[in-house]
Design an enzyme around this catalytic site. Structure first.
Site, PDB file in Angstrom:
ATOM      1  N   LYS A   1       8.203  -5.143  12.182  1.00  0.00           N
ATOM      2  CA  LYS A   1       7.902  -3.845  11.642  1.00  0.00           C
ATOM      3  C   LYS A   1       8.990  -2.738  12.079  1.00  0.00           C
ATOM      4  O   LYS A   1       9.549  -2.034  11.240  1.00  0.00           O
ATOM      5  CB  LYS A   1       6.755  -3.277  12.215  1.00  0.00           C
TER       6      LYS A   1
ATOM      7  N   LYS B   1       1.369 -12.659   1.938  1.00  0.00           N
ATOM      8  CA  LYS B   1      -0.056 -12.333   2.364  1.00  0.00           C
ATOM      9  C   LYS B   1      -0.360 -11.063   1.384  1.00  0.00           C
ATOM     10  O   LYS B   1       0.326 -10.262   0.824  1.00  0.00           O
ATOM     11  CB  LYS B   1       0.172 -11.788   3.773  1.00  0.00           C
TER      12      LYS B   1
ATOM     13  N   LYS C   1      -2.461  -4.613  -0.019  1.00  0.00           N
ATOM     14  CA  LYS C   1      -2.640  -3.362  -0.691  1.00  0.00           C
ATOM     15  C   LYS C   1      -0.999  -2.721  -1.207  1.00  0.00           C
ATOM     16  O   LYS C   1      -0.436  -2.347  -1.935  1.00  0.00           O
ATOM     17  CB  LYS C   1      -3.545  -2.533  -0.169  1.00  0.00           C
TER      18      LYS C   1
END
Ligand code: TRP
Ligand code: SF4
Length: 329
Positions: free
Chosen positions: A115, A195, A198
């Protein structure tokens, strides 16, 4: 004070709408686990703050996820369903744990490295200490088992290490929680890029109406070597095929496998069958969610009673922690 014993704890972030990947990879197991064990399931809205979502959107997403909890069959009489932020002890315990955790251990976390990327000095500290809060989520209930996906195993190992360290320094208080990997391997996105999520828009919303399911499945990436209708396909590398495994009956799955290899079955038909079976399987969930839309009170009540139960257990742990570390009790 007598409090209930918690066997299982898990958490999920309220980020956007729940999708088929969340369902197969996690939520479905949660429902199964509540049959035999006492389960606490937590919507981790404090973790969601690490990405600074729009405040109204966050409130909405938390409520919608709670509605999905009920729609898939989590039973608020059995399992405690609650929002992390409605149990004040999580953040308190996380602070105590932060004071026991070397920075180096958090710098090694793969999820943090992914991240933060090259921006380590610029990302917020919450993203860095995220796994410590996660350890607190689990240990505050002294939970034994934590159903999670593969990508959370490292965070679970850290939670175990924190429990051991606390016990060594202050005396034994915490059991070491075990990760319980879900049987469904991680669910691929429809674009085959990794993966299902959304944010990549490669997902199927769990509450999507049949037309939307069809539309999204139609666009799914299949075996890239199957360029023409007559080319034989390789089900083992096809995303659509692996979803069939979750939504179509055994016998159908075998027929599809053969049909694909021999090229008797084309991708268009194969996808249509998947979309039909998926829409049929998800219909009851969608109907329950729609019914709950008309009775939002039921969702709010489930969360309120879940939070009461969670607070009772958390308060006992926290008192033990305060006593052990030298804070007034
Ligand atoms: N980090 C987890 C995830 O991204 C979510 C989570 C937060 C969690 N607290 C938890 C999972 C406690 C299990 C137990 O999936
Ligand atoms: Fe995939 Fe089905 Fe096409 Fe085979 S027929 S490549 S399993 S979509």
């Amino acid at each position: 004070m007598e409090t209930e014993k918690v066997d299982v704890l898990s958490g999920i972030q309220p980020t956007g709408e729940a999708h088929v990947g969340n369902y197969l990879g996690a939520l479905k197991q949660w429902v199964e686990m509540q049959e035999a064990r006492r389960c606490f399931y937590c919507i981790v809205d404090l973790h969601a703050l690490t990405t600074q979502p729009d405040p109204e959107a966050l409130r909405r997403a938390s409520f919608d996820l709670a509605r999905v909890f009920l729609a898939i069959g989590l039973d608020p009489e059995r399992s405690a369903l609650f929002l992390q932020s409605e149990v004040p002890g999580h953040a308190d315990l996380a602070w105590v744990f932060q004071c026991l955790t070397p920075m180096g251990e958090l710098q090694r976390m793969t999820q943090f490295k992914d991240k933060a990327g090259a921006q380590q000095g610029k990302v917020n500290v919450g993203l860095f200490t995220y796994p410590v809060l996660q350890a607190a989520d689990i240990l505050i209930y002294r939970a034994r088992e934590v159903p999670v996906g593969e990508d959370q195993v490292q965070h679970l190992e850290l939670a175990r290490e924190i429990a051991r360290r606390f016990n060594r320094v202050y005396g034994k208080l915490f059991p070491e929680p075990r990760a319980r990997l879900s049987r469904a391997a991680r669910i691929q996105g429809l674009d085959g890029s990794g993966k299902m999520s959304k944010s990549r828009n490669n997902h199927i919303p769990l509450l999507a109406p049949p037309e939307e399911i069809h539309k999204r499945v139609r666009k799914a990436v299949t075996d890239p070597q199957r360029l023409r209708r007559d080319d034989p396909g390789r089900p083992e590398v096809c995303n659509v095929f692996s979803l069939h495994g979750h939504f179509s009956p055994e016998a159908t799955v075998r027929e599809i496998e053969e049909g694909c290899r021999s090229a008797a079955l084309g991708c268009v038909d194969c996808k249509r069958m998947l979309a039909e079976n998926m829409a049929a399987a998800l219909a009851p969930i969608r109907e329950r969610a729609e019914a709950l839309d008309r009775e939002p009170e039921r969702v709010r009540e489930a969360l309120a009673s879940g939070a009461r139960r969670a607070r009772a257990v958390a308060a006992v742990t926290l008192e033990g922690v305060r006593d052990a570390v030298g804070l007034p009790v």
